[in-house]
Design a protein around this motif. Structure first.
Motif, PDB file in Angstrom:
ATOM      1  N   SER A 196       0.840  -1.192   0.000  1.00 46.66           N
ATOM      2  CA  SER A 196       0.000   0.000   0.000  1.00 46.66           C
ATOM      3  C   SER A 196       0.881   1.249   0.000  1.00 46.66           C
ATOM      4  N   THR A 197       0.287   2.356  -0.414  1.00 45.98           N
ATOM      5  CA  THR A 197       0.984   3.644  -0.395  1.00 45.98           C
ATOM      6  C   THR A 197       0.057   4.682   0.210  1.00 45.98           C
ATOM      7  N   TRP A 198       0.655   5.675   0.883  1.00 42.48           N
ATOM      8  CA  TRP A 198      -0.138   6.641   1.643  1.00 42.48           C
ATOM      9  C   TRP A 198      -0.967   7.539   0.732  1.00 42.48           C
ATOM     10  N   ASN A 199      -0.479   7.741  -0.500  1.00 42.10           N
ATOM     11  CA  ASN A 199      -1.111   8.732  -1.367  1.00 42.10           C
ATOM     12  C   ASN A 199      -1.774   8.103  -2.585  1.00 42.10           C
ATOM     13  N   GLY A 200      -1.920   6.770  -2.569  1.00 42.49           N
ATOM     14  CA  GLY A 200      -2.541   6.107  -3.707  1.00 42.49           C
ATOM     15  C   GLY A 200      -1.640   5.999  -4.919  1.00 42.49           C
ATOM     16  N   SER A 201      -0.351   6.335  -4.749  1.00 43.13           N
ATOM     17  CA  SER A 201       0.561   6.195  -5.892  1.00 43.13           C
ATOM     18  C   SER A 201       0.796   4.709  -6.163  1.00 43.13           C
ATOM     19  N   ASP A 202       1.346   4.433  -7.350  1.00 45.74           N
ATOM     20  CA  ASP A 202       1.479   3.060  -7.829  1.00 45.74           C
ATOM     21  C   ASP A 202       2.537   2.304  -7.019  1.00 45.74           C
ATOM     22  N   PRO A 203       2.140   1.253  -6.263  1.00 49.37           N
ATOM     23  CA  PRO A 203       3.147   0.517  -5.494  1.00 49.37           C
ATOM     24  C   PRO A 203       4.187  -0.148  -6.389  1.00 49.37           C
ATOM     25  N   ALA A 204       3.794  -0.463  -7.630  1.00 51.40           N
ATOM     26  CA  ALA A 204       4.736  -1.135  -8.533  1.00 51.40           C
ATOM     27  C   ALA A 204       5.953  -0.247  -8.795  1.00 51.40           C
ATOM     28  N   GLN A 205       5.690   1.067  -8.952  1.00 51.86           N
ATOM     29  CA  GLN A 205       6.812   1.973  -9.205  1.00 51.86           C
ATOM     30  C   GLN A 205       7.728   2.030  -7.991  1.00 51.86           C
ATOM     31  N   ARG A 206       7.138   2.016  -6.799  1.00 53.71           N
ATOM     32  CA  ARG A 206       7.951   2.047  -5.583  1.00 53.71           C
ATOM     33  C   ARG A 206       8.695   0.725  -5.386  1.00 53.71           C
ATOM     34  N   PHE A 207       8.049  -0.381  -5.748  1.00 49.46           N
ATOM     35  CA  PHE A 207       8.713  -1.691  -5.634  1.00 49.46           C
ATOM     36  C   PHE A 207       9.960  -1.744  -6.516  1.00 49.46           C
ATOM     37  N   THR A 208       9.936  -0.958  -7.597  1.00 47.50           N
ATOM     38  CA  THR A 208      11.089  -0.911  -8.501  1.00 47.50           C
ATOM     39  C   THR A 208      12.360  -0.486  -7.773  1.00 47.50           C
ATOM     40  N   VAL A 209      12.216   0.305  -6.710  1.00 49.20           N
ATOM     41  CA  VAL A 209      13.397   0.705  -5.939  1.00 49.20           C
ATOM     42  C   VAL A 209      14.096  -0.543  -5.396  1.00 49.20           C
ATOM     43  N   TYR A 210      13.303  -1.476  -4.858  1.00 47.46           N
ATOM     44  CA  TYR A 210      13.903  -2.703  -4.328  1.00 47.46           C
ATOM     45  C   TYR A 210      14.507  -3.544  -5.449  1.00 47.46           C
ATOM     46  N   ARG A 211      13.772  -3.636  -6.555  1.00 44.96           N
ATOM     47  CA  ARG A 211      14.305  -4.388  -7.708  1.00 44.96           C
ATOM     48  C   ARG A 211      15.665  -3.830  -8.119  1.00 44.96           C
ATOM     49  N   ASN A 212      15.726  -2.520  -8.231  1.00 44.99           N
ATOM     50  CA  ASN A 212      16.983  -1.900  -8.653  1.00 44.99           C
ATOM     51  C   ASN A 212      18.076  -2.136  -7.621  1.00 44.99           C
ATOM     52  N   ASN A 213      17.741  -1.955  -6.335  1.00 42.04           N
ATOM     53  CA  ASN A 213      18.753  -2.154  -5.298  1.00 42.04           C
ATOM     54  C   ASN A 213      19.364  -3.545  -5.405  1.00 42.04           C
ATOM     55  N   VAL A 214      18.506  -4.558  -5.525  1.00 37.99           N
ATOM     56  CA  VAL A 214      18.986  -5.938  -5.547  1.00 37.99           C
ATOM     57  C   VAL A 214      19.831  -6.178  -6.793  1.00 37.99           C
ATOM     58  N   THR A 215      19.244  -5.910  -7.944  1.00 41.26           N
ATOM     59  CA  THR A 215      19.916  -6.269  -9.192  1.00 41.26           C
ATOM     60  C   THR A 215      21.181  -5.448  -9.400  1.00 41.26           C
ATOM     61  N   VAL A 216      21.072  -4.136  -9.215  1.00 41.14           N
ATOM     62  CA  VAL A 216      22.219  -3.270  -9.499  1.00 41.14           C
ATOM     63  C   VAL A 216      23.347  -3.509  -8.498  1.00 41.14           C
ATOM     64  N   SER A 217      23.008  -3.697  -7.212  1.00 46.64           N
ATOM     65  CA  SER A 217      24.089  -3.884  -6.236  1.00 46.64           C
ATOM     66  C   SER A 217      24.838  -5.187  -6.500  1.00 46.64           C
ATOM     67  N   LEU A 218      24.114  -6.220  -6.915  1.00 44.96           N
ATOM     68  CA  LEU A 218      24.791  -7.494  -7.202  1.00 44.96           C
ATOM     69  C   LEU A 218      25.596  -7.405  -8.494  1.00 44.96           C
ATOM     70  N   MET A 219      25.063  -6.679  -9.491  1.00 44.22           N
ATOM     71  CA  MET A 219      25.845  -6.464 -10.719  1.00 44.22           C
ATOM     72  C   MET A 219      27.119  -5.679 -10.409  1.00 44.22           C
ATOM     73  N   GLU A 220      27.006  -4.713  -9.510  1.00 46.06           N
ATOM     74  CA  GLU A 220      28.198  -3.935  -9.140  1.00 46.06           C
ATOM     75  C   GLU A 220      29.210  -4.797  -8.390  1.00 46.06           C
ATOM     76  N   ALA A 221      28.699  -5.714  -7.560  1.00 49.26           N
ATOM     77  CA  ALA A 221      29.616  -6.615  -6.851  1.00 49.26           C
ATOM     78  C   ALA A 221      30.405  -7.447  -7.860  1.00 49.26           C
ATOM     79  N   LEU A 222      29.740  -7.913  -8.911  1.00 44.08           N
ATOM     80  CA  LEU A 222      30.438  -8.692  -9.944  1.00 44.08           C
ATOM     81  C   LEU A 222      31.445  -7.820 -10.696  1.00 44.08           C
ATOM     82  N   ALA A 223      31.060  -6.593 -10.988  1.00 44.47           N
ATOM     83  CA  ALA A 223      31.973  -5.692 -11.708  1.00 44.47           C
ATOM     84  C   ALA A 223      33.225  -5.425 -10.879  1.00 44.47           C
TER      85      ALA A 223
END
Lengths: 259, 310
Positions: A23-50
């Motif tokens: 849920s979100t406090w202002n009715g904004s799209d939770p999917a867009q906010r979930f993208t923050v977690y997606r990016n954190n996971v994928t990008v941080s692991l890609m950076e670890a490999l780099a």
């Protein structure tokens, strides 16, 4: 699927719907906010490999490396919170990955970089006491039956490609000199003090170290390495050289015991 | 199981605010790139903090450097991989590896996060949020009991930075944290940046949020920079990026917090887009000025009180 299982399924798969129950406090799209977690996971692991495979990245270029790293992360996310261990498996993955097909030497180059990281973090060990060495050398007739203790950082690597030269070409700040990758090379990887060294050695020299590492006596390891070297087509480095091996082990202080 | 705080073996030895060896000063995260500058420049800092998981390796320069730093400065170890908020049992191997690290370095503090990062054997390398409900609270308390028992010490738990909320949550974040602190005897690592980021992201009143936390149990404060984004409604969405200077709004909240809890060990976290050491140290000096100004202010207040009573 709900709870953490739904999160895990969606974290690495951008095509999958986000987990239910957000849920979100202002009715904004939770999917867009979930993208923050997606990016954190994928990008941080890609950076670890780099960080673990900087020369591989330099060889294929950052965009191609990102494609390889992203594919690996999605297929093989880490199993341990100790990310120094992440990347074991990367070489085998790219060996099978069509994205890496234009760079046939890349898996072995990745193995070499991983060996460097492992050497950096390997356990500490004191070099052999010079008195113990002198005592052993004073009784040459016993030498073949002795077993040599080697520093935990010492590893060997061999490849049908010139991955040692490719690696060395990318250690300076300037532009990397051109290297013909299509010739076999072998190296010892070890840590001396704070520095990881990659020393070009022969295939026989590598077999010698591997024999010692599995508990062979000096005599047995010498025989194994010499026989193997003569079987090979006497590679450019000149096959097995016991004197060179012992000199390097002593010089780099990776001889830690004689028993 | 709800052991009373004073019955826990680590409660007496680790009273909030009096951690032996960790002064109410500013410290910074230790980065390998900064070690040489630190050893040569001997900067006046209260402590250094490291991520535990970076040091769960056998040997080499990481440990050599940390040993040299730990001889000169108090040390705080901050875990990022225990997954205390996770649905799975804690990883016993990881927990014992942490115990070994703490036994080796004897840090003044060990802290972890109210978050999960491992599920089904996969480590996600992020601090993922938990729903604030009774079942989760009970699980987090059980995990905290297990962690504190295995590590043989009281730990601090850090309030999270989050980007989504759970429709099924039945408790506020502050109520959740207050209860788990009361039940487990753990302390609070108050991350002021996380508080600000989460309150902006969820439309909460940050001062009310802070006031509702168990501030008497704060044993360390974290400050960091965030990245500004917007959500699909055009409202600000702040990302806890640790890649820039501390925001002015967070400095203000920090001063507000210190006025209520007194000086506390305060860490500047700057993990990405790492600046030169002097820039990081400048952030720490700013925190120190607030900490010392507060101490001066408290002394003045004390003098005044004594004069009045005399």
């Amino acid at each position: 699927m709900s709870g953490p299982a739904a999160w895990c399924a969606a974290l690495l798969d951008p095509d999958r719907e986000v987990p239910p129950g957000l849920s979100t406090w202002n009715g904004s799209d939770p999917a867009q906010r979930f993208t923050v977690y997606r990016n954190n996971v994928t990008v941080s692991l890609m950076e670890a490999l780099a960080e673990t495979f900087p020369v591989c990245q330099a060889m294929v270029g950052a965009p191609h490396f990102r494609d390889l790293a992203r594919a690996f992360v999605r297929r093989h996310p880490p199993r341990s919170p100790v990310l120094a261990r992440y990347g074991h498996g990367f070489a085998d993955f790219i060996a099978e990955c069509t994205l890496a097909a234009p760079w046939p030497y890349l898996p072995d180059l990745a193995r070499l970089e991983l060996a460097c990281l492992d050497a950096l973090h390997a356990a500490d060990a004191q070099p052999l006491d010079p008195d113990a060495l002198a005592a052993a050398l004073g009784r040459p007739e016993t030498l073949p039956s002795l077993r040599l203790g080697l520093h935990p950082s010492l590893a060997t690597l061999g490849s049908p490609y010139a991955v040692v030269s490719l690696w060395a070409a990318h250690q300076g700040d300037g532009p990397a000199p051109a290297v013909n990758p299509d010739r076999p090379e072998q190296a010892w990887v070890l840590r001396r003090g704070r520095a990881v060294l990659v020393l070009p050695m022969s295939g026989g020299d590598c077999r010698f170290v591997r024999a010692l590492q599995v508990g062979a006596t000096l005599g047995e390891a010498t025989a194994t390495a010499a026989a193997a070297a003569s079987d090979e087509d006497a590679d450019a480095a000149g096959g097995f050289d016991l004197t060179r091996c012992l000199a390097v082990l002593l010089r780099e202080q990776v001889l830690t015991g004689i028993t | 199981m709800n052991p009373r705080r004073d019955s826990l073996p680590w409660a007496a030895a680790n009273t909030p605010g009096t951690h032996p060896g960790l002064p109410p000063r500013a410290g910074v995260g230790l980065k390998p790139a900064h070690v040489q500058a630190i050893l040569e420049g001997a900067p006046d800092l209260g402590f250094f903090e490291v991520h535990a998981e970076n040091y769960l390796v056998a040997g080499g320069p990481m440990h050599a450097d940390l040993a040299r730093i730990a001889k000169r400065y108090p040390l705080s170890i901050h875990g990022v991989g225990l997954s205390i908020g996770g649905a799975d049992p804690l990883d016993p191997d990881h927990l014992h590896a942490l115990r070994g690290l703490l036994d080796c370095y004897q840090p003044a503090l060990f802290s972890e996060h109210l978050a999960w990062s491992t599920h089904g054997g996969v480590f996600w390398n992020d601090l993922l949020p938990v729903p604030y409900d009774r079942a989760t609270l009970n699980r987090v308390c059980a995990h905290l009991d297990q962690v504190q028992e295995t590590l043989g010490r009281r730990i601090l738990l850090e309030n999270p930075a989050t980007y989504v909320e759970f429709a099924d949550s039945t408790l506020s974040e502050a109520a959740f944290i207050t209860e788990l602190v009361a039940r487990t005897g753990c302390g609070l690592l108050l991350d002021v940046n996380n508080a600000y980021v989460s309150c902006i992201n969820h439309g909460r009143d940050v001062l009310a949020y802070l006031a509702a936390l168990p501030l008497a149990q704060v044993g360390e404060v974290h400050l960091a920079g965030f990245h500004r984004d917007t959500d699909s409604s055009g409202d600000p969405l702040l990302i806890d990026s640790h890649g820039s200077a501390v925001d002015e709004a967070v400095w203000s909240l920090y001063a507000w917090t210190l006025a209520r809890i007194g000086p506390q060990p305060t860490l500047i976290e700057w993990d990405n887009d790492l600046p030169v050491f002097d820039r990081l140290h400048a952030e720490a000096r700013r925190a120190d000025r607030l900490l010392m100004g507060l101490e001066a202010g408290l002394e003045t207040a004390g003098d005044t009180a004594r004069r009045i009573s005399a």
